[in-house]
Design a protein around this motif. Structure first.
Motif, PDB file in Angstrom:
ATOM      1  N   GLY A 127      -1.388   1.263   3.723  1.00 34.84           N
ATOM      2  CA  GLY A 127      -0.265   1.799   3.065  1.00 34.84           C
ATOM      3  C   GLY A 127      -0.006   1.224   1.775  1.00 34.84           C
ATOM      4  O   GLY A 127       0.480   1.965   0.674  1.00 34.84           O
ATOM      5  N   LEU A 128      -0.690  -0.078   1.374  1.00 34.42           N
ATOM      6  CA  LEU A 128      -0.496  -0.656   0.117  1.00 34.42           C
ATOM      7  C   LEU A 128      -1.374   0.275  -0.957  1.00 34.42           C
ATOM      8  O   LEU A 128      -0.825   0.588  -1.992  1.00 34.42           O
ATOM      9  N   LEU A 129      -2.690   0.700  -0.396  1.00 38.88           N
ATOM     10  CA  LEU A 129      -3.332   1.486  -1.324  1.00 38.88           C
ATOM     11  C   LEU A 129      -2.728   2.804  -1.707  1.00 38.88           C
ATOM     12  O   LEU A 129      -2.770   3.154  -2.938  1.00 38.88           O
ATOM     13  N   ILE A 130      -2.138   3.414  -0.835  1.00 43.18           N
ATOM     14  CA  ILE A 130      -1.256   4.591  -1.173  1.00 43.18           C
ATOM     15  C   ILE A 130      -0.170   4.429  -2.061  1.00 43.18           C
ATOM     16  O   ILE A 130       0.095   5.017  -3.022  1.00 43.18           O
ATOM     17  N   TRP A 131       0.575   3.429  -1.911  1.00 43.27           N
ATOM     18  CA  TRP A 131       1.711   2.786  -2.736  1.00 43.27           C
ATOM     19  C   TRP A 131       1.247   2.721  -4.313  1.00 43.27           C
ATOM     20  O   TRP A 131       1.907   2.860  -5.118  1.00 43.27           O
ATOM     21  N   LEU A 132       0.061   1.794  -4.383  1.00 38.95           N
ATOM     22  CA  LEU A 132      -0.584   1.678  -5.679  1.00 38.95           C
ATOM     23  C   LEU A 132      -0.887   2.916  -6.428  1.00 38.95           C
ATOM     24  O   LEU A 132      -0.747   3.272  -7.513  1.00 38.95           O
ATOM     25  N   HIS A 133      -1.442   3.865  -5.712  1.00 39.22           N
ATOM     26  CA  HIS A 133      -2.079   5.006  -6.046  1.00 39.22           C
ATOM     27  C   HIS A 133      -0.614   5.887  -6.528  1.00 39.22           C
ATOM     28  O   HIS A 133      -0.534   6.414  -7.728  1.00 39.22           O
TER      29      HIS A 133
END
Length: 500
Positions: free
Chosen positions: A332-338
């Protein structure tokens, strides 16, 4: 708040959790109203998604719908079973935020704060009854217009007249009731040009506001059984959908739970708590090295670092070579950063993901939307190429023996008019030559419904001019979007073998 900052970032939220690749935000109903208020105060366009189990099941097969979720400013969980699933996955959502619960509270807040509201979709008589009931309950509520959309496919709708009516009304909140995924795709096509601060796809919520469809008793809602009430009301329409959702979600959630939760408990002794390491590689690039364990605890411990990446955006390279475990919060964090960096016109690339990381990302179909590179040099080259794609969306070759017109990068709402202009210019130049024109899609990573609509218009224009327009070499992501709109045979015919 700067131009690229999401209003939700001004409210302290827990990290999102990715359930089958959908990054649900950790918000309650009261927080959602506050975030909507900040969005309206910003006077910049945003869109929210209320995702239920059917939405997640559709998104697992629909690349464009997943992209819409990736770019959404806020994703609300409108499903009690998904709230339960978040508990099993180790980062529980605080509560279900149903569109049918949110809408009445939003109307009350709109009356208190003077927000202007516009309804789009459903039947004219339903819209009128909803307005009558709302005016009786909220006399000072500014309902500035409504528009019933006749039954038509997304690309057959009269987009120009609908958008003109909404712009003239100047609403602060636009509630779109066209059904999923049509309403989300319509919003994604137009929310920037409409300039409405908050657009929300609400499905059948306007029917509830009008009293057209009764809601389940409160005890059923609290017990997570509202779906059973809906099934009893519309068994023919919903039985097949619910059975499909049950099979798709249960099997895939079980696989995600086994891989991202059970594995951690079985091998907990192997994982050591290591710091996330961040460093500058060169001007315009940041690099972050993810430790072997990348879970909710690590995400929370380094919250300050993720905020730094977003508030001072640069191209971000995420080294995942050492990852031995990643949970749903890490994804979820990777998606948020993207999402955050893309909004700042920066690129986000996963570098050299380990086998465990690859399996977790593949399980949620992330590689279709996240950039992945085998090493640091390839990642930098990828960023440079994608930066050039922003400025070169199509390549013209007007030599005596021209090559096909080549489209590049992403063909989406924000650049579709520029691509249209270049393509029509190419068609004009080829009028006196053999009337066969090829458009090469081999370098197109993604296309949305607006881009497919452009392909459709170009194909039809070619027929009117007695030209044979051929689209060549579509990638799987492009084919997926075209298939979802049932236009594969018309646009590609027998020419798609180059994509195989």
């Amino acid at each position: 708040m700067n131009e690229t900052e999401s209003p939700s970032q001004n409210i302290k939220l827990a990290p999102p959790i990715a359930i089958l690749g959908v990054p649900f935000d950790m918000v309650m109903v009261s927080q959602t109203i506050d975030i909507i208020g900040k969005m309206i105060e910003s006077h910049r366009p945003h869109y929210l998604v209320t995702a239920n189990a059917n939405f997640v099941a559709q998104a697992s097969e629909d690349v464009e719908l997943r992209r819409i979720l990736f770019d959404a400013h806020l994703i609300l969980c409108d499903s009690t079973p998904l709230v339960w699933a978040s508990r099993w996955l180790g980062n529980p959502l605080p509560e279900r935020v149903a569109g049918s619960d949110l809408a009445p509270l939003l109307m009350r807040a709109a009356e208190e704060k003077g927000w202007r509201v516009f309804f789009l979709g459903t039947k004219e008589e339903v819209l009128q009854r909803a307005e009558e009931k709302l005016r009786a309950k909220h006399p000072r509520l500014q309902l500035v217009g409504h528009l019933s959309s006749p039954f038509a496919s997304l690309l057959e709708m009269d987009h120009e007249s609908i958008c003109r009516a909404i712009k003239e009304a100047k609403p602060d909140i636009l509630l779109v009731a066209l059904g999923c995924p049509k309403q989300e795709k319509w919003i994604y096509m137009h929310y920037r040009t409409l300039g409405v601060p908050v657009s929300i796809g609400v499905g059948g919520t306007i029917d509830f506001l009008a009293g057209e469809t009764p809601r389940a008793p409160m005890w059923m809602r609290n017990a997570g059984l509202e779906w059973a009430c809906r099934l009893a009301q519309e068994p023919r329409r919903l039985l097949r959908r619910y059975m499909t959702n049950l099979w798709v979600l249960s099997s895939r959630l079980l696989a995600q739970w086994w891989q991202l939760q059970v594995r951690r408990r079985r091998h907990a002794a192997r994982y050591h708590r290591l710091m996330v390491v961040a460093e500058k590689t060169e001007a315009g690039f940041e690099q972050v090295k993810i430790p072997p364990r990348f879970d909710a605890a690590v995400v929370r411990e380094h919250e300050w670092l993720w905020k730094c990446f977003v508030t001072s955006p640069a191209h971000l390279l995420v080294d995942m070579a050492s990852v031995e475990f990643i949970d749903s919060t890490g994804v979820g964090l990777l998606i948020w950063l993207h999402k955050s960096l893309t909004a700042s016109n920066c690129h986000f690339v996963l570098v050299s993901p380990s086998l465990v990381a690859k399996q977790a990302l593949d399980r949620m179909r992330m590689p279709q939307l996240l950039a992945v590179a085998p090493d640091l040099d390839t990642a930098k080259n990828m960023i440079m190429e994608r930066s050039r794609d922003i400025h070169a969306i199509a390549t013209l070759d007007l030599s005596p023996a021209p090559k096909p017109l080549t489209w590049h990068g992403e063909i989406v709402t924000s650049n579709v008019e520029a691509v249209k202009h270049l393509t029509e210019s190419y068609m004009e130049c080829c009028v006196a030559k053999p009337k066969r024109i090829a458009v090469d899609l081999a370098e197109v990573r993604f296309i949305d419904s607006a881009g497919v609509g452009l392909m459709l218009r170009i194909k039809k224009q070619g027929r009117l001019r007695d030209m044979d327009i051929t689209f060549l070499n579509p990638r799987p992501n492009v084919l997926n979007v075209v298939r979802a709109l049932h236009l594969e045979q018309y646009l590609f015919g027998e020419s798609k073998q180059g994509s195989q």
